[in-house]
Design a protein around this motif. Structure first.
Motif, PDB file in Angstrom:
ATOM      1  N   ALA A  96     -53.939 -20.503   0.901  1.00 53.08           N
ATOM      2  CA  ALA A  96     -52.679 -20.168   0.144  1.00 53.08           C
ATOM      3  C   ALA A  96     -52.833 -18.847  -0.232  1.00 53.08           C
ATOM      4  N   VAL A  97     -51.675 -18.079  -0.183  1.00 54.11           N
ATOM      5  CA  VAL A  97     -51.740 -16.416  -0.401  1.00 54.11           C
ATOM      6  C   VAL A  97     -50.932 -16.269  -1.918  1.00 54.11           C
ATOM      7  N   ALA A  98     -51.124 -15.683  -2.561  1.00 54.37           N
ATOM      8  CA  ALA A  98     -50.405 -15.245  -3.624  1.00 54.37           C
ATOM      9  C   ALA A  98     -50.192 -13.631  -3.488  1.00 54.37           C
ATOM     10  N   LEU A  99     -48.894 -13.132  -3.746  1.00 54.38           N
ATOM     11  CA  LEU A  99     -48.818 -11.724  -3.866  1.00 54.38           C
ATOM     12  C   LEU A  99     -48.269 -11.540  -5.406  1.00 54.38           C
ATOM     13  N   LEU A 100     -49.250 -10.563  -6.197  1.00 55.14           N
ATOM     14  CA  LEU A 100     -48.869 -10.058  -7.474  1.00 55.14           C
ATOM     15  C   LEU A 100     -48.437  -8.595  -7.325  1.00 55.14           C
ATOM     16  N   ASP A 101     -47.484  -8.106  -8.218  1.00 57.37           N
ATOM     17  CA  ASP A 101     -46.997  -6.631  -7.923  1.00 57.37           C
ATOM     18  C   ASP A 101     -47.759  -6.012  -8.773  1.00 57.37           C
ATOM     19  N   SER A 102     -47.566  -4.648  -8.902  1.00 56.74           N
ATOM     20  CA  SER A 102     -48.575  -3.627  -9.700  1.00 56.74           C
ATOM     21  C   SER A 102     -48.593  -3.955 -11.265  1.00 56.74           C
ATOM     22  N   TYR A 103     -47.551  -4.790 -11.600  1.00 54.93           N
ATOM     23  CA  TYR A 103     -47.548  -5.177 -13.078  1.00 54.93           C
ATOM     24  C   TYR A 103     -48.372  -6.458 -13.452  1.00 54.93           C
ATOM     25  N   GLY A 104     -48.847  -7.156 -12.363  1.00 57.33           N
ATOM     26  CA  GLY A 104     -49.718  -8.504 -12.511  1.00 57.33           C
ATOM     27  C   GLY A 104     -48.491  -9.642 -12.169  1.00 57.33           C
TER      28      GLY A 104
ATOM     29  N   SER B  65     -46.778 -23.704  14.283  1.00 53.55           N
ATOM     30  CA  SER B  65     -47.269 -22.779  15.229  1.00 53.55           C
ATOM     31  C   SER B  65     -48.706 -22.613  14.818  1.00 53.55           C
ATOM     32  N   GLY B  66     -49.517 -22.441  15.434  1.00 50.71           N
ATOM     33  CA  GLY B  66     -51.371 -22.298  15.258  1.00 50.71           C
ATOM     34  C   GLY B  66     -51.412 -20.887  14.747  1.00 50.71           C
ATOM     35  N   ILE B  67     -50.465 -20.131  14.712  1.00 53.07           N
ATOM     36  CA  ILE B  67     -50.731 -18.673  13.989  1.00 53.07           C
ATOM     37  C   ILE B  67     -49.944 -18.406  12.757  1.00 53.07           C
ATOM     38  N   ARG B  68     -49.120 -19.538  12.240  1.00 55.56           N
ATOM     39  CA  ARG B  68     -48.496 -19.298  10.949  1.00 55.56           C
ATOM     40  C   ARG B  68     -49.402 -19.569   9.639  1.00 55.56           C
ATOM     41  N   SER B  69     -50.104 -18.711   9.730  1.00 57.07           N
ATOM     42  CA  SER B  69     -51.259 -18.738   8.329  1.00 57.07           C
ATOM     43  C   SER B  69     -50.486 -18.693   7.083  1.00 57.07           C
ATOM     44  N   ALA B  70     -51.038 -18.754   5.981  1.00 59.47           N
ATOM     45  CA  ALA B  70     -50.641 -18.479   4.749  1.00 59.47           C
ATOM     46  C   ALA B  70     -50.295 -17.072   4.482  1.00 59.47           C
ATOM     47  N   PHE B  71     -51.147 -16.252   5.040  1.00 60.27           N
ATOM     48  CA  PHE B  71     -51.109 -14.932   4.848  1.00 60.27           C
ATOM     49  C   PHE B  71     -49.829 -14.410   5.744  1.00 60.27           C
ATOM     50  N   MET B  72     -49.812 -14.807   6.987  1.00 56.90           N
ATOM     51  CA  MET B  72     -48.578 -14.324   7.874  1.00 56.90           C
ATOM     52  C   MET B  72     -47.373 -14.679   7.134  1.00 56.90           C
ATOM     53  N   GLU B  73     -47.164 -15.868   6.517  1.00 52.92           N
ATOM     54  CA  GLU B  73     -45.818 -16.301   5.905  1.00 52.92           C
ATOM     55  C   GLU B  73     -45.581 -15.545   4.465  1.00 52.92           C
ATOM     56  N   ALA B  74     -46.717 -15.170   3.902  1.00 53.70           N
ATOM     57  CA  ALA B  74     -46.563 -14.289   2.763  1.00 53.70           C
ATOM     58  C   ALA B  74     -46.184 -13.043   3.064  1.00 53.70           C
ATOM     59  N   THR B  75     -46.891 -12.252   3.749  1.00 50.73           N
ATOM     60  CA  THR B  75     -46.498 -10.782   3.774  1.00 50.73           C
ATOM     61  C   THR B  75     -45.360 -10.680   4.620  1.00 50.73           C
ATOM     62  N   ARG B  76     -44.780 -11.810   5.657  1.00 47.90           N
ATOM     63  CA  ARG B  76     -43.514 -11.691   6.278  1.00 47.90           C
ATOM     64  C   ARG B  76     -42.269 -11.919   5.442  1.00 47.90           C
ATOM     65  N   SER B  77     -42.735 -12.888   4.414  1.00 49.19           N
ATOM     66  CA  SER B  77     -41.774 -13.162   3.623  1.00 49.19           C
ATOM     67  C   SER B  77     -41.318 -12.050   2.660  1.00 49.19           C
ATOM     68  N   TYR B  78     -42.218 -11.411   1.922  1.00 47.37           N
ATOM     69  CA  TYR B  78     -42.114 -10.367   0.936  1.00 47.37           C
ATOM     70  C   TYR B  78     -41.415  -9.255   1.952  1.00 47.37           C
TER      71      TYR B  78
ATOM     72  N   MET C  30     -51.711 -24.925  -1.697  1.00 50.43           N
ATOM     73  CA  MET C  30     -52.899 -25.268  -1.018  1.00 50.43           C
ATOM     74  C   MET C  30     -52.529 -26.616  -0.429  1.00 50.43           C
ATOM     75  N   ALA C  31     -51.950 -27.650  -1.277  1.00 47.58           N
ATOM     76  CA  ALA C  31     -51.617 -28.854  -1.055  1.00 47.58           C
ATOM     77  C   ALA C  31     -50.651 -28.967   0.153  1.00 47.58           C
ATOM     78  N   ARG C  32     -49.583 -27.884  -0.358  1.00 47.58           N
ATOM     79  CA  ARG C  32     -48.530 -27.906   0.894  1.00 47.58           C
ATOM     80  C   ARG C  32     -48.931 -27.449   2.244  1.00 47.58           C
ATOM     81  N   ASP C  33     -50.103 -26.606   2.310  1.00 54.68           N
ATOM     82  CA  ASP C  33     -50.576 -25.865   3.354  1.00 54.68           C
ATOM     83  C   ASP C  33     -51.431 -27.252   4.119  1.00 54.68           C
ATOM     84  N   ARG C  34     -51.840 -28.269   3.453  1.00 55.47           N
ATOM     85  CA  ARG C  34     -52.556 -29.245   4.090  1.00 55.47           C
ATOM     86  C   ARG C  34     -51.506 -30.157   4.742  1.00 55.47           C
ATOM     87  N   GLU C  35     -50.312 -30.322   3.927  1.00 52.81           N
ATOM     88  CA  GLU C  35     -49.180 -31.086   4.469  1.00 52.81           C
ATOM     89  C   GLU C  35     -48.677 -30.564   5.820  1.00 52.81           C
TER      90      GLU C  35
END
Length: 406
Positions: A262-270, A283-296, A250-255
């Protein structure tokens, strides 16, 4: 495609259709688009890139989303481009919720060829934009154009939505071009959606936390997100132990110009696989979720591309489809364009029904809307999102986690 000029809706849609055919050849969703300035110059044209080399590459790589990120990236390099309100995106298919949110967040105009009755923002062809949160409907009505299609076949239609920009001399689409846009998408749609269904079921998944530190899967996870596999919750039950990772992102997102999401991804084991901030200043559309789902998705793609079938199978068992894990947003969705884009991108990531044993796949810590308003917003989305995927964000159950982020 740069330096071309098109001051005719038909000619512009023909370029989008050619891109859609290239997408079909690549084995991905047959959709294409282009970006025009206020004089009809083609700034860029490209197509869907969800699938590359027979593998899911990036569930967010729809044509319109990629064009908008291209626009912001060019501006960041110092290129002089017109303001978004002087730019028109021409697309072969009605934008999905992700792309509609991105278009509205940026303030671009759009000209649409073919309808999409499942995922399109104008799925009911009424141009009322009831699928959008109330606050965004007037903006869509002023910027989304559905030009007339002349003729007598099933593809014919009267014009609706906004009038295409004044530089377009011809403002109609020929029936054969419209039919091509529809058919190329229909020819690819079910095959590509089936590719999202090739992952092992949840009971067959393996725990990546049991792998040695030098295993390629562990090394790739740590390279993407150094804190991967350092936290574990009960499956689908994030607790206060996740708070430090979310707070750091979240702090990095503000920077990076964001509002502290911020968006975390936990797997089926947690296991914590990643926790991402957005890059909104890039980019005005590179939100935390867009970064998270794309990275994975791109992590899985890089590991699988060029690997043997046995190696690919092993990777799929240790890095399952996100639908079997949990996405945890620091901040719940609101009624704005970026949140709507995130919900749409979440739908594109799932691309099919949520597992019955994991209905709370999408969780958030801090609410941005009352629960009933958020439920109503999701219930109004086009049929794919509300009836097939059944998007229902829920607040995390752990009170200590909520307190830790407040």
């Amino acid at each position: 495609m740069a330096h071309k000029k098109t001051i005719d809706v038909q000619a512009a849609v023909a370029i989008a259709a050619a891109e859609a055919i290239a997408a079909k050849t690549q084995g991905t969703f047959g959709v294409g688009g282009l970006m025009l300035d206020q004089h009809g110059n083609v700034l860029q044209s490209l197509h869907n890139n969800v699938v590359k080399d027979g593998l899911i590459f990036d569930p967010t790589a729809h044509g319109e989303r990629q064009l908008i990120d291209w626009y912001y990236a060019e501006r960041a390099k110092g290129r002089e481009l017109p303001a978004p309100q002087d730019i028109t995106i021409v697309t072969s298919l009605d934008p999905c919720c992700m792309c509609s949110g991105a278009i509205l967040a940026g303030g671009f105009n759009v000209v649409v060829a073919a309808p999409d009755k499942n995922a399109g923002i104008n799925y009911d062809n009424s141009a009322s934009f009831r699928a959008l949160p109330q606050a965004l409907r007037a903006q869509a009505a002023d910027s989304f154009s559905y030009p007339a299609i002349l003729g007598s076949s099933q593809y014919a239609r009267a014009s609706s939505g906004a009038a295409p920009k004044s530089f377009f001399i011809g403002k109609t689409i020929a029936e054969p071009t419209q039919a091509l846009c529809s058919l190329v998408f229909e020819a690819t749609s079910s095959d590509v959606m089936n590719m999202f269904d090739t992952d092992p079921s949840q009971d067959q998944l393996q725990d990546p936390a049991t792998l040695p530190a030098d295993h390629s899967v562990v090394r790739a996870l740590k390279q993407m997100y150094p804190d991967a596999l350092t936290y574990r919750a009960k499956p689908h039950q994030p607790d206060a132990g996740l708070a430090p990772f979310l707070r750091q992102a979240m702090a990095r997102d503000r920077e990076h110009g964001g509002a502290g999401d911020a968006v975390a991804l936990l797997d089926s084991y947690g296991n914590l696989l990643l926790c991402m901030s957005g890059r909104m200043s890039q980019s005005g559309i590179r939100s935390a979720f867009m970064e998270a789902t794309r990275s994975y998705a791109q992590l899985r793609y890089k590991l699988m591309n060029g690997a043997t079938p046995q190696q690919q199978d092993e990777i799929r068992h240790y890095l399952g489809h996100p639908k079997d894990g949990t996405f945890v947003f620091a901040q719940g969705p609101d009624a704005g364009a970026v949140s709507f884009m995130n919900l749409g991108a979440y739908g594109s990531t799932m691309e099919g029904p949520l597992p019955l044993k994991n209905p709370a796949q999408l969780q958030y810590v801090l609410p941005s809307l009352p629960e009933d308003e958020l439920a109503a917003l999701c219930a109004a989305m086009p049929p794919l999102y509300r009836s097939v995927i059944r998007i229902r964000p829920t607040q995390v159950a752990d009170r200590a986690l909520i307190a830790a982020l407040q």
